[in-house]
Write a protein that holds these residues in place. Structure first.
Motif, mmCIF file in Angstrom:
data_model
loop_
_atom_site.group_PDB
_atom_site.id
_atom_site.type_symbol
_atom_site.label_atom_id
_atom_site.label_comp_id
_atom_site.label_asym_id
_atom_site.label_seq_id
_atom_site.Cartn_x
_atom_site.Cartn_y
_atom_site.Cartn_z
ATOM 1 N N GLU A 131 0.834 -1.207 0.000
ATOM 2 C CA GLU A 131 0.000 0.000 0.000
ATOM 3 C C GLU A 131 0.870 1.259 0.000
ATOM 4 O O GLU A 131 0.610 2.209 -0.754
ATOM 5 N N GLU B 188 1.132 4.006 -3.098
ATOM 6 C CA GLU B 188 0.816 5.417 -2.881
ATOM 7 C C GLU B 188 1.981 6.310 -3.313
ATOM 8 O O GLU B 188 1.773 7.364 -3.932
ATOM 9 N N LYS C 22 2.008 6.580 -7.031
ATOM 10 C CA LYS C 22 0.966 7.519 -7.468
ATOM 11 C C LYS C 22 1.427 8.960 -7.316
ATOM 12 O O LYS C 22 1.026 9.829 -8.084
#
Length: 124
Positions: A83, A87, A90
């Motif tokens: 995760e 992130e 991104k």
């Protein structure tokens, strides 16, 4: 003094950067670190890591030469390596693939100067 501890934990880790303004913005926007001390004369900023040890970004006029195989670097704790890595991707951060063993899952992160950071999830 021989029975007393001389060193009492790590206060901060210094990361040398080529442009304090660029690095302060990057560490804030990309990693979510918050500046807690900013000295424009010294060209340094202390970033809160949400832990007992801060990161001090300190501008240098010297060439920054990084070798991820020999560099010293801070390791940040993360709850979920996948995760956290997704992130950061991104957010446009340069990261490595996740490496896993019986104890940890981790990946490396590279700042605008190529400084190495690491994010580590400990198996429970």
């Amino acid at each position: 003094m021989s029975n007393k501890k001389i060193l009492q934990g790590i206060d901060t880790v210094i990361i040398r950067v080529s442009d304090i303004t660029v690095s302060k913005k990057w560490y804030g926007e990309k990693l979510g670190l918050i500046p807690i001390w900013d000295d424009q004369n010294m060209k340094l900023v202390v970033m809160d890591t949400d832990g007992p040890t801060s990161i001090t970004l300190w501008q240098t006029n010297s060439e920054i030469i990084n070798n991820k195989d020999t560099a010293s670097y801070p390791i940040f704790r993360v709850i979920d390596a996948d995760e956290s890595r997704n992130e950061l991707i991104k957010r446009g951060v340069n990261v490595t693939e996740i490496i896993e063993d019986n104890v940890v899952r981790y990946f490396q992160i590279f700042d605008p100067d190529g400084n190495v950071l690491e994010a580590c999830q400990v198996h429970e």
